[in-house]
Write a protein that holds these residues in place. Structure first.
Motif, PDB file in Angstrom:
ATOM      1  N   VAL A  54      -0.945  -5.077 -10.772  1.00  0.00           N
ATOM      2  CA  VAL A  54      -1.231  -5.771  -9.523  1.00  0.00           C
ATOM      3  C   VAL A  54      -2.498  -5.244  -8.860  1.00  0.00           C
ATOM      4  N   GLN A  55      -2.963  -4.047  -9.255  1.00  0.00           N
ATOM      5  CA  GLN A  55      -4.158  -3.482  -8.644  1.00  0.00           C
ATOM      6  C   GLN A  55      -5.400  -4.305  -8.961  1.00  0.00           C
ATOM      7  N   GLY A  56      -5.353  -5.077 -10.012  1.00  0.00           N
ATOM      8  CA  GLY A  56      -6.491  -5.916 -10.361  1.00  0.00           C
ATOM      9  C   GLY A  56      -6.503  -7.261  -9.670  1.00  0.00           C
ATOM     10  N   GLU A  57      -5.519  -7.548  -8.847  1.00  0.00           N
ATOM     11  CA  GLU A  57      -5.429  -8.844  -8.170  1.00  0.00           C
ATOM     12  C   GLU A  57      -6.179  -8.802  -6.837  1.00  0.00           C
ATOM     13  N   ASP A  58      -6.495  -9.997  -6.337  1.00  0.00           N
ATOM     14  CA  ASP A  58      -7.190 -10.128  -5.058  1.00  0.00           C
ATOM     15  C   ASP A  58      -6.175 -10.133  -3.930  1.00  0.00           C
ATOM     16  N   PHE A  59      -6.228  -9.121  -3.083  1.00  0.00           N
ATOM     17  CA  PHE A  59      -5.323  -9.022  -1.950  1.00  0.00           C
ATOM     18  C   PHE A  59      -5.972  -9.642  -0.716  1.00  0.00           C
ATOM     19  N   THR A  60      -5.142 -10.197   0.153  1.00  0.00           N
ATOM     20  CA  THR A  60      -5.596 -10.811   1.392  1.00  0.00           C
ATOM     21  C   THR A  60      -5.102  -9.992   2.569  1.00  0.00           C
ATOM     22  N   SER A  61      -5.945  -9.858   3.581  1.00  0.00           N
ATOM     23  CA  SER A  61      -5.576  -9.065   4.749  1.00  0.00           C
ATOM     24  C   SER A  61      -4.496  -9.772   5.563  1.00  0.00           C
ATOM     25  N   VAL A  62      -3.492  -9.005   5.993  1.00  0.00           N
ATOM     26  CA  VAL A  62      -2.446  -9.531   6.866  1.00  0.00           C
ATOM     27  C   VAL A  62      -3.034  -9.712   8.262  1.00  0.00           C
ATOM     28  N   ARG A  63      -2.894 -10.918   8.817  1.00  0.00           N
ATOM     29  CA  ARG A  63      -3.509 -11.221  10.108  1.00  0.00           C
ATOM     30  C   ARG A  63      -2.521 -11.152  11.257  1.00  0.00           C
ATOM     31  N   GLU A  64      -1.239 -11.288  10.980  1.00  0.00           N
ATOM     32  CA  GLU A  64      -0.241 -11.280  12.041  1.00  0.00           C
ATOM     33  C   GLU A  64       0.829 -10.243  11.723  1.00  0.00           C
ATOM     34  N   TYR A  65       1.394  -9.695  12.792  1.00  0.00           N
ATOM     35  CA  TYR A  65       2.493  -8.740  12.617  1.00  0.00           C
ATOM     36  C   TYR A  65       3.762  -9.354  13.178  1.00  0.00           C
ATOM     37  N   PRO A  66       4.899  -9.232  12.462  1.00  0.00           N
ATOM     38  CA  PRO A  66       5.009  -8.590  11.147  1.00  0.00           C
ATOM     39  C   PRO A  66       4.575  -9.545  10.040  1.00  0.00           C
ATOM     40  N   PRO A  67       4.200  -9.015   8.866  1.00  0.00           N
ATOM     41  CA  PRO A  67       3.920  -9.903   7.738  1.00  0.00           C
ATOM     42  C   PRO A  67       5.125 -10.798   7.454  1.00  0.00           C
ATOM     43  N   GLN A  68       4.917 -12.096   7.445  1.00  0.00           N
ATOM     44  CA  GLN A  68       6.044 -13.036   7.381  1.00  0.00           C
ATOM     45  C   GLN A  68       5.709 -14.139   6.386  1.00  0.00           C
ATOM     46  N   PHE A  69       6.645 -14.382   5.444  1.00  0.00           N
ATOM     47  CA  PHE A  69       6.388 -15.326   4.361  1.00  0.00           C
ATOM     48  C   PHE A  69       7.462 -16.394   4.231  1.00  0.00           C
ATOM     49  N   GLY A  70       8.427 -16.457   5.167  1.00  0.00           N
ATOM     50  CA  GLY A  70       9.467 -17.485   5.136  1.00  0.00           C
ATOM     51  C   GLY A  70      10.427 -17.280   3.969  1.00  0.00           C
ATOM     52  N   TYR A  71      11.069 -18.374   3.561  1.00  0.00           N
ATOM     53  CA  TYR A  71      12.009 -18.335   2.435  1.00  0.00           C
ATOM     54  C   TYR A  71      11.226 -18.644   1.162  1.00  0.00           C
ATOM     55  N   THR A  72      11.069 -17.662   0.291  1.00  0.00           N
ATOM     56  CA  THR A  72      10.297 -17.828  -0.937  1.00  0.00           C
ATOM     57  C   THR A  72      10.970 -17.052  -2.054  1.00  0.00           C
ATOM     58  N   SER A  73      10.843 -17.573  -3.277  1.00  0.00           N
ATOM     59  CA  SER A  73      11.400 -16.880  -4.439  1.00  0.00           C
ATOM     60  C   SER A  73      10.385 -15.932  -5.067  1.00  0.00           C
ATOM     61  N   ALA A  74       9.149 -15.944  -4.567  1.00  0.00           N
ATOM     62  CA  ALA A  74       8.100 -15.094  -5.127  1.00  0.00           C
ATOM     63  C   ALA A  74       8.274 -13.655  -4.638  1.00  0.00           C
ATOM     64  N   ALA A  75       7.682 -12.737  -5.384  1.00  0.00           N
ATOM     65  CA  ALA A  75       7.606 -11.348  -4.943  1.00  0.00           C
ATOM     66  C   ALA A  75       6.309 -11.172  -4.153  1.00  0.00           C
ATOM     67  N   VAL A  76       6.358 -10.418  -3.081  1.00  0.00           N
ATOM     68  CA  VAL A  76       5.189 -10.154  -2.247  1.00  0.00           C
ATOM     69  C   VAL A  76       4.799  -8.688  -2.407  1.00  0.00           C
ATOM     70  N   TRP A  77       3.529  -8.474  -2.720  1.00  0.00           N
ATOM     71  CA  TRP A  77       2.995  -7.117  -2.808  1.00  0.00           C
ATOM     72  C   TRP A  77       2.206  -6.827  -1.537  1.00  0.00           C
ATOM     73  N   LEU A  78       2.462  -5.689  -0.919  1.00  0.00           N
ATOM     74  CA  LEU A  78       1.740  -5.237   0.263  1.00  0.00           C
ATOM     75  C   LEU A  78       1.075  -3.908  -0.061  1.00  0.00           C
ATOM     76  N   GLN A  79      -0.136  -3.691   0.501  1.00  0.00           N
ATOM     77  CA  GLN A  79      -0.875  -2.487   0.156  1.00  0.00           C
ATOM     78  C   GLN A  79      -1.616  -1.975   1.384  1.00  0.00           C
ATOM     79  N   PHE A  80      -1.589  -0.674   1.581  1.00  0.00           N
ATOM     80  CA  PHE A  80      -2.429  -0.063   2.609  1.00  0.00           C
ATOM     81  C   PHE A  80      -2.746   1.371   2.191  1.00  0.00           C
ATOM     82  N   ARG A  81      -3.817   1.913   2.771  1.00  0.00           N
ATOM     83  CA  ARG A  81      -4.198   3.307   2.549  1.00  0.00           C
ATOM     84  C   ARG A  81      -4.027   4.078   3.852  1.00  0.00           C
TER      85      ARG A  81
END
Length: 597
Positions: A54-81
């Motif tokens: 997953v480190q090779g994928e393009d990540f998008t910045s979270v613009r709203e708190y909390p990160p919210q994705f609704g009802y989805t069957s996908a896996a969500v990857w979150l990253q911060f340093r």
């Protein structure tokens, strides 16, 4: 989750950022705070990537708190340093309903330091820290560590995250346990109190309200994660379905309570029956919530809650227009909870973005409703006292009126019992017919055939009479569906059923749709030769006229197998069925469009 958000309104955290070639780093000062602009996310639709790929994928910045994705069957990857000179800090995911979480901590050279599997699909005791929120330690890092989180859930997928020091974490745990325990204990005690009143008074409105209070308390405790922590810590399967079960149970008790307290049946019988129907649907949803996956039932559950809100409001308003005093008290009490519920549900459905208010709207509405229902109870008690005093002043007249009222009520009750009994009989008859009939062809279905075959076989054995069975199958039906369309195939099945019924003359002869394009005809007191004649008539009827729908016309043929037996008690009815099926198979093997006896 709720406590961390509340505490964030009282604690100021100073963050500053240093841009690097990879991502913004989060430098921590004492205290804690929400992680918001510094988090990036990636939606893994396949749910198959690991922390390395997953480190090779393009990540998008979270613009709203909390990160919210609704009802989805996908896996969500979150990253911060982050950069921290504190020996140990804690990362807390403040949403206890998340199913599957994996947290990976990497050093500045992207080497894995630690990995934590979390989520409410695991037993509660398997958590790193024994608290409802998912909490793991982050090691000190002066050069900058990366944190990757893989989150997947059947519930609404939101990932509110908080970084905490040890002292702040202990303070939050103590406050949340005290406040939530007080809230849960108060609501549960009020619910039990009303149930006890029911046992002493017999008024079902107390039972319904007690059940409503208890289920609402369990809903909130489950959303907070406290139920999983204290009530069923080794039952992740039950924990995954508990919210939908309790929400539907609260719908059940809520609609019954309002209908009972405002006595909607006294003025609007149709609305009363609508409420009863809604309570039945809610009861069915309770069962489905146990049998079906959470992701399947949560959508209908939330919409059913909205329908319950509108039906309850309708009953109260109608009775308020009639000037029924308890309805006004119920309106004020119910308004608090229904507004809180509606706000919470709309947030979960994605109509509104989640906020501190929406996260706690259900609990706030629940608490206000419980308190205001206590006031509604006092209004009802005051009315009863006034009626008693009036009865004492006008004892003789009141007694006569009471006797007359009781007589009228008994008459109405007798009428209602008769009406309900008649409706129940009619409903049972309709349900029995529906359950025994194939919806497409109007013939009896496979289940009814199995019951009828055994019954007729036993009767033929007793009476020592012949029992014949005809099985027929439309030739090349799959090709018909492929070339003419499924709608034409359905019409072919319906017309075949009509032609079979046209041939059958005796009331005892019965036709069934056995499955797909197969039909079965059961012929009591019928010899093999007579059954062959009927089969010939059906075969001729199918060949004599094409199946027509709109501008499509196709001449169909059938393959028919006929079997006859004189049953004995030691024989099996399914042997007769197998013989007819074998003859049908023989007809098909010999080229179709024929009868085999």
């Amino acid at each position: 989750m709720a406590n961390a958000n509340v505490a964030c309104t009282h604690v100021f955290i100073a963050f500053y950022f240093r841009k690097t070639s990879a991502a913004a780093e989060l430098r921590l000062s004492k205290g804690f705070g929400q992680i918001s602009p510094e988090v990036n996310y990636f939606l893994d639709e396949s749910s198959e990537l690991d922390w390395q790929s997953v480190q090779g994928e393009d990540f998008t910045s979270v613009r709203e708190y909390p990160p919210q994705f609704g009802y989805t069957s996908a896996a969500v990857w979150l990253q911060f340093r982050y950069v921290s000179d504190i020996e140990r800090i804690w990362l807390s995911l403040d949403y206890p309903m998340l199913d599957d979480i994996h947290i990976y901590i990497l050093d500045n050279e992207n080497q894995l330091i630690r990995a934590y599997p979390l989520g409410d699909h695991l037993n509660f005791v398997e958590r790193v820290l024994q608290r409802p929120e998912f909490t793991v330690p982050l090691p000190m890092s002066m050069s900058g560590n990366s944190v990757y989180l893989r989150v997947r859930s059947d519930s609404s997928l939101e990932v509110p995250m908080t970084l905490l020091e040890d002292s702040t974490l202990r303070h939050i745990m103590e406050d949340s346990a005290w406040l939530q325990g007080l809230f849960f204990g108060a609501v549960v005690m009020l619910g039990i109190y009303h149930v006890l009143i029911f046992f002493s008074s017999g008024d079902r409105s107390y039972l319904y309200f007690g059940g409503l209070s208890l289920t609402m308390a369990l809903i909130q405790a489950t959303l907070w994660g406290r139920s999983y922590q204290f009530l069923w810590p080794e039952s992740p399967l039950w924990n995954s379905m508990a919210v939908s079960v309790f929400i539907n149970a609260s719908n059940f008790f809520g609609v019954l309570y309002i209908a009972k307290v405002v006595k909607i049946i006294a003025s609007h019988r149709m609305v009363h029956w609508a409420a009863m129907l809604l309570s039945c649907v809610s009861a069915i949803m309770v069962i489905l919530s146990v049998c079906l996956p959470y992701s399947t039932v949560i959508g209908p559950t939330l919409w059913l809650s909205m329908v319950t809100f509108f039906v309850g409001a309708t009953m109260v308003i109608l009775r308020m227009r009639r000037g029924y005093p308890p309805a006004f008290a119920v309106f004020v009490a119910g308004l608090m909870y229904t507004l809180g519920s509606a706000s919470y549900i709309l947030g979960k459905l994605g109509v509104f973005n989640n906020s501190l208010f929406l996260d706690n709207a259900l609990a706030l509405g629940q608490l206000l409703q419980v308190l205001l229902f206590a006031f509604a109870l006092s209004v009802r008690m005051a009315m009863d006292k006034e009626l008693r005093e009036r009865a004492q002043r006008d004892s003789a007249h009141a007694q006569a009126m009471l006797l007359e009222t009781e007589r009228q009520q008994n008459i109405r009750l007798d009428q209602e019992v008769r009406a309900r009994t008649m409706e129940l009989r009619e409903a049972n008859a309709r349900l029995e017919k529906i359950s025994a009939t194939d919806a497409l062809t109007g013939l009896y279905n496979r289940r009814h055939f199995d019951e009828t075959l055994e019954r007729e076989f036993e009767r033929a054995a007793r009476e020592k009479s012949a029992l014949s069975l005809i099985m027929l199958d439309l030739d090349h039906f799959k090709n018909l569906n492929d070339t003419q369309g499924h709608a034409f195939g359905d019409e072919a099945l319906r017309q075949t059923a009509l032609r079979i019924n046209d041939v059958l003359k005796r009331p005892a002869d019965m036709a069934f749709r056995y499955g797909g394009e197969e039909f079965v005809i059961l012929l009591p007191d019928t010899s093999a030769s007579a059954a062959h004649i009927l089969a010939r008539q059906i075969w001729t009827a199918m060949r004599s006229e094409s199946v027509v729908m709109n501008e499509q016309s196709v001449r169909l043929t059938v393959s028919i197998g006929v079997a006859c037996a004189e049953p004995r008690s030691e024989h099996s009815p399914y042997a007769l069925l197998k013989r007819a099926d074998d003859k049908l198979y023989q007809a098909k093997e010999e080229g179709r469009d024929r009868i085999c006896l």
